[in-house]
Design a protein around this motif. Sequence first.
Motif, PDB file in Angstrom:
ATOM      1  N   GLY A  88       1.071  -1.153   0.041  1.00 19.70           N
ATOM      2  CA  GLY A  88      -0.141   0.192  -0.404  1.00 19.70           C
ATOM      3  C   GLY A  88       0.900   1.330  -0.204  1.00 19.70           C
ATOM      4  N   ARG A  89       0.225   2.306  -0.681  1.00 21.05           N
ATOM      5  CA  ARG A  89       0.910   3.460   0.080  1.00 21.05           C
ATOM      6  C   ARG A  89       1.757   4.005   1.107  1.00 21.05           C
ATOM      7  NH1 ARG A  89      -1.882   8.776  -2.551  1.00 21.05           N
ATOM      8  NH2 ARG A  89      -0.309  10.671  -2.434  1.00 21.05           N
ATOM      9  N   ALA A  90       0.817   3.656   2.440  1.00 21.47           N
ATOM     10  CA  ALA A  90       1.635   3.931   3.509  1.00 21.47           C
ATOM     11  C   ALA A  90       2.725   2.535   3.641  1.00 21.47           C
ATOM     12  CB  ALA A  90       0.648   4.133   4.807  1.00 21.47           C
ATOM     13  N   VAL A  91       3.089   1.696   3.413  1.00 18.32           N
ATOM     14  CA  VAL A  91       3.812   0.922   3.156  1.00 18.32           C
ATOM     15  C   VAL A  91       5.660   1.431   2.740  1.00 18.32           C
ATOM     16  CG1 VAL A  91       4.961  -1.551   3.251  1.00 18.32           C
ATOM     17  CG2 VAL A  91       2.706  -0.932   3.978  1.00 18.32           C
ATOM     18  N   ILE A  92       5.152   1.980   1.877  1.00 19.72           N
ATOM     19  CA  ILE A  92       6.275   2.661   0.965  1.00 19.72           C
ATOM     20  C   ILE A  92       6.670   4.022   0.914  1.00 19.72           C
ATOM     21  CG2 ILE A  92       6.786   2.728  -1.766  1.00 19.72           C
ATOM     22  CD1 ILE A  92       4.857   1.051  -2.566  1.00 19.72           C
ATOM     23  N   ASP A  93       5.969   4.254   1.653  1.00 22.34           N
ATOM     24  CA  ASP A  93       6.202   5.602   2.129  1.00 22.34           C
ATOM     25  C   ASP A  93       7.069   6.038   3.279  1.00 22.34           C
ATOM     26  OD1 ASP A  93       4.879   7.417   0.254  1.00 22.34           O
ATOM     27  OD2 ASP A  93       3.090   7.772   1.629  1.00 22.34           O
ATOM     28  N   GLU A  94       6.574   5.129   4.357  1.00 23.65           N
ATOM     29  CA  GLU A  94       7.354   4.383   5.819  1.00 23.65           C
ATOM     30  C   GLU A  94       8.650   3.697   5.192  1.00 23.65           C
ATOM     31  OE1 GLU A  94       8.288   4.525   9.851  1.00 23.65           O
ATOM     32  OE2 GLU A  94       6.433   5.477   8.515  1.00 23.65           O
ATOM     33  N   LEU A  95       8.544   3.073   5.160  1.00 29.91           N
ATOM     34  CA  LEU A  95      10.163   2.470   4.324  1.00 29.91           C
ATOM     35  C   LEU A  95      10.524   3.047   3.694  1.00 29.91           C
ATOM     36  CD1 LEU A  95       8.875   0.365   5.247  1.00 29.91           C
ATOM     37  CD2 LEU A  95      10.012  -1.211   3.609  1.00 29.91           C
ATOM     38  N   GLU A  96      10.611   4.249   2.478  1.00 32.51           N
ATOM     39  CA  GLU A  96      11.020   5.412   1.537  1.00 32.51           C
ATOM     40  C   GLU A  96      11.762   6.560   2.789  1.00 32.51           C
ATOM     41  OE1 GLU A  96      10.957   9.377  -1.226  1.00 32.51           O
ATOM     42  OE2 GLU A  96       8.796   7.573  -0.565  1.00 32.51           O
ATOM     43  N   LYS A  97      10.867   6.831   4.052  1.00 30.11           N
ATOM     44  CA  LYS A  97      11.462   7.634   5.452  1.00 30.11           C
ATOM     45  C   LYS A  97      12.665   6.890   5.961  1.00 30.11           C
ATOM     46  CE  LYS A  97       9.515  10.333   8.963  1.00 30.11           C
ATOM     47  NZ  LYS A  97       8.243  10.989   9.472  1.00 30.11           N
ATOM     48  N   SER A  98      11.941   6.248   6.345  1.00 31.98           N
ATOM     49  CA  SER A  98      12.404   5.479   7.937  1.00 31.98           C
ATOM     50  C   SER A  98      14.248   5.258   6.940  1.00 31.98           C
ATOM     51  CB  SER A  98      12.067   4.202   7.803  1.00 31.98           C
ATOM     52  OG  SER A  98      10.882   4.156   8.528  1.00 31.98           O
ATOM     53  N   LEU A  99      14.048   4.409   5.857  1.00 29.93           N
ATOM     54  CA  LEU A  99      15.583   4.317   5.222  1.00 29.93           C
ATOM     55  C   LEU A  99      16.338   5.283   4.746  1.00 29.93           C
ATOM     56  CD1 LEU A  99      14.712   0.302   3.699  1.00 29.93           C
ATOM     57  CD2 LEU A  99      16.320   1.463   6.026  1.00 29.93           C
ATOM     58  N   LYS A 100      15.785   6.433   4.509  1.00 32.22           N
ATOM     59  CA  LYS A 100      16.232   7.975   3.531  1.00 32.22           C
ATOM     60  C   LYS A 100      16.701   7.372   2.451  1.00 32.22           C
ATOM     61  CE  LYS A 100      18.218   9.355   7.918  1.00 32.22           C
ATOM     62  NZ  LYS A 100      19.140  10.271   8.534  1.00 32.22           N
ATOM     63  N   LEU A 101      15.774   6.913   1.590  1.00 32.88           N
ATOM     64  CA  LEU A 101      15.799   6.887   0.075  1.00 32.88           C
ATOM     65  C   LEU A 101      15.333   6.877  -0.810  1.00 32.88           C
ATOM     66  CD1 LEU A 101      14.648   3.380   0.318  1.00 32.88           C
ATOM     67  CD2 LEU A 101      16.883   3.572   0.791  1.00 32.88           C
ATOM     68  N   SER A 102      15.494   7.995  -1.448  1.00 30.38           N
ATOM     69  CA  SER A 102      15.203   9.067  -2.557  1.00 30.38           C
ATOM     70  C   SER A 102      14.256   8.168  -4.100  1.00 30.38           C
ATOM     71  CB  SER A 102      16.093   8.699  -3.861  1.00 30.38           C
ATOM     72  OG  SER A 102      16.101   7.339  -5.290  1.00 30.38           O
ATOM     73  N   PRO A 103      13.794   8.923  -4.137  1.00 31.44           N
ATOM     74  CA  PRO A 103      12.338   8.383  -4.913  1.00 31.44           C
ATOM     75  C   PRO A 103      12.721   7.921  -5.786  1.00 31.44           C
ATOM     76  CG  PRO A 103      11.635  10.715  -4.362  1.00 31.44           C
ATOM     77  CD  PRO A 103      13.395  10.407  -4.062  1.00 31.44           C
ATOM     78  N   LYS A 104      13.496   7.552  -6.330  1.00 30.42           N
ATOM     79  CA  LYS A 104      14.328   7.125  -7.536  1.00 30.42           C
ATOM     80  C   LYS A 104      14.277   5.496  -7.217  1.00 30.42           C
ATOM     81  CE  LYS A 104      15.914   6.263 -11.466  1.00 30.42           C
ATOM     82  NZ  LYS A 104      15.217   7.124 -13.020  1.00 30.42           N
ATOM     83  N   HIS A 105      14.606   5.183  -5.785  1.00 28.83           N
ATOM     84  CA  HIS A 105      15.253   4.172  -4.924  1.00 28.83           C
ATOM     85  C   HIS A 105      13.531   3.489  -4.950  1.00 28.83           C
ATOM     86  CE1 HIS A 105      18.922   5.401  -3.829  1.00 28.83           C
ATOM     87  NE2 HIS A 105      18.976   4.596  -4.022  1.00 28.83           N
ATOM     88  N   VAL A 106      12.645   3.933  -4.723  1.00 29.91           N
ATOM     89  CA  VAL A 106      11.447   3.208  -4.138  1.00 29.91           C
ATOM     90  C   VAL A 106      10.285   2.923  -5.571  1.00 29.91           C
ATOM     91  CG1 VAL A 106      11.152   3.880  -1.513  1.00 29.91           C
ATOM     92  CG2 VAL A 106      10.430   5.191  -3.599  1.00 29.91           C
ATOM     93  N   GLU A 107      10.511   3.793  -6.550  1.00 31.82           N
ATOM     94  CA  GLU A 107       9.810   3.984  -8.398  1.00 31.82           C
ATOM     95  C   GLU A 107       9.391   2.027  -8.740  1.00 31.82           C
ATOM     96  OE1 GLU A 107      10.815   4.513 -12.591  1.00 31.82           O
ATOM     97  OE2 GLU A 107      11.907   5.917 -11.368  1.00 31.82           O
ATOM     98  N   ALA A 108      10.021   1.554  -8.680  1.00 32.54           N
ATOM     99  CA  ALA A 108       9.396  -0.053  -8.439  1.00 32.54           C
ATOM    100  C   ALA A 108       8.189  -0.164  -8.484  1.00 32.54           C
ATOM    101  CB  ALA A 108      11.086  -1.415  -9.016  1.00 32.54           C
ATOM    102  N   SER A 109       8.287  -0.054  -6.496  1.00 33.96           N
ATOM    103  CA  SER A 109       7.345  -0.157  -5.800  1.00 33.96           C
ATOM    104  C   SER A 109       6.094  -0.050  -6.592  1.00 33.96           C
ATOM    105  CB  SER A 109       8.272  -0.011  -4.244  1.00 33.96           C
ATOM    106  OG  SER A 109       9.106  -1.277  -4.367  1.00 33.96           O
ATOM    107  N   ARG A 110       6.795   1.401  -6.304  1.00 35.24           N
ATOM    108  CA  ARG A 110       5.080   2.680  -6.634  1.00 35.24           C
ATOM    109  C   ARG A 110       4.628   2.526  -7.947  1.00 35.24           C
ATOM    110  NH1 ARG A 110       4.589   5.853  -2.091  1.00 35.24           N
ATOM    111  NH2 ARG A 110       6.301   7.231  -0.779  1.00 35.24           N
ATOM    112  N   MET A 111       5.812   2.358  -8.639  1.00 37.94           N
ATOM    113  CA  MET A 111       4.358   1.874  -9.898  1.00 37.94           C
ATOM    114  C   MET A 111       3.956   0.473 -10.242  1.00 37.94           C
ATOM    115  SD  MET A 111       5.164   4.635 -11.259  1.00 37.94           S
ATOM    116  CE  MET A 111       5.283   5.206  -9.460  1.00 37.94           C
TER     117      MET A 111
END
Length: 494
Positions: free
Chosen positions: A396-419
């Motif tokens: 879900g969107r909240a799961v991806i948002d939380e890991l992006e924030k917790s692990l200090k990832l860039s939008p590029k790193h979570v692109e595959a998950s969001r797409m």
Amino acid sequence: MDSESVTGGSKQIQTRNYIKLGYHHLITHFLKLLFVSLMVILLTNVSLLRLNQLWLHLQLQFNQIGFIFLITVTLFGSIVFFMSRPRSVYLLDYSCYLPPSDLKVSYQKFMNNSRLIEHFTESSLEFQRKILIRSGLGEETYLPESIHCIPPRPTMAAAREEAEQVIFGALDNLFENTKINPREIGVLVVNCSLFNPTPSLSAMIVNKYKLRGNVKSFNLGGMGCSAGVIAIDLAGDMLQILRNTFALVVSTENITQNWYFGNNKAMLIPNCLFRVGGSAILLSNKPMDRKRSKYKLVHTVRTHKGSDEKAFNCVYQEQDEALKTGVSLSKDLMAIAGEALKTNITTLGPLVLPISEQILFFATFVARRFFNAKKKKPYIPDFKLAFDHFCIHAGGRAVIDELEKSLKLSPKHVEASRMTLHRFGNTSSSSIWYELAYTEAKGRVRKGNRVWQIAFGSGFKCNSAVWVALRDIKPSVNNPWEHCIHRYPVNVGL
């Protein structure tokens, strides 16, 4: 704030980044630099004459019996080492199921069909509409044929049809791409959390593809969205026991009999997120298969928080007051997932992080523990130094948002998950494979790249799998993204 202060701030950030990068390279290559320095000193101070004298001295010290004994011990130790070391596990290829286009469900079709179902109240319909809009799902996700029917047809026969379409569709493509005879498979692991018929799904595969009678088959149920990594871990363990064989892992979920027709809002959320999907993965422990394989399995780390009552109950299948069955999602879900993630990366970190990050983490821990530096925040290691690609479960969107924030990832790193969430929805345990397929379709996986697959599931569990690419990876035939990858990434309204 004037432009000079903004410029000054950005320069300070860049300076800190350069300092940290320099520190990382220095610590990472410290042993190499030390070795080179020692070799230079040795070659400078030791002459060839001294080396000859040393050799003569050794010849006098070690007689023939001692020399033979030394050789024997060395050979024996080498044999024991090579016999006892873990066997390498290779991923030859994998396949993700692409449903037919007539099973696509847009927002409008989802809501229109829901309104025709007499069980839903207006409040429940409005709740589902809001969740759907915020979910991060796009207009082209898939639902099984049984849910498209009005009224829906949640029968055992329909559920079997869905399972066969998804599993056989993924397997047919996998066998076609790898040219593997199904009778060569020695291990079969199938995971599906909510649909566990008799005979089992693993037996269904054995029957369809006529697998041999001594195949080691396993059917994992009730283990949630992280069961895909559990299945890989189990298959990897089996490949340590059996010699020169293949392991087949099938990960899926079944929606037909698990659609919720009640009005409990905590149980309506899965209706808005879960969609049709499945994956099939072929593993091998044959050394000769390394050349034709895509990846090598490096680590699997499993974390189970089931001893905690809140964690155990946060994803729970039950009946509501009207005796309608569904899966309830707790409000504490994200907090519990965060705690499970911390535990998982605490175990995973020392296995994958460069020594520079481990030193910083240990120093911060010591300062907080022994020097009363409680106000200092715990140091979050930079996992971007350990991994090139991140496949975060598209729960879900909240799961991806939380890991992006917790692990200090860039939008590029979570692109595959969001797409993946946008295009296919939450396909449960198979989502991490749709994400890897996306990364491959984009042509981003190079030889030596490390991939981190991380998934969460009921129980509550957080599981990780780490792979290293053995070559530059091209997408396999019938990659699920091949007809639409040119349209991605898309703006998902963040």
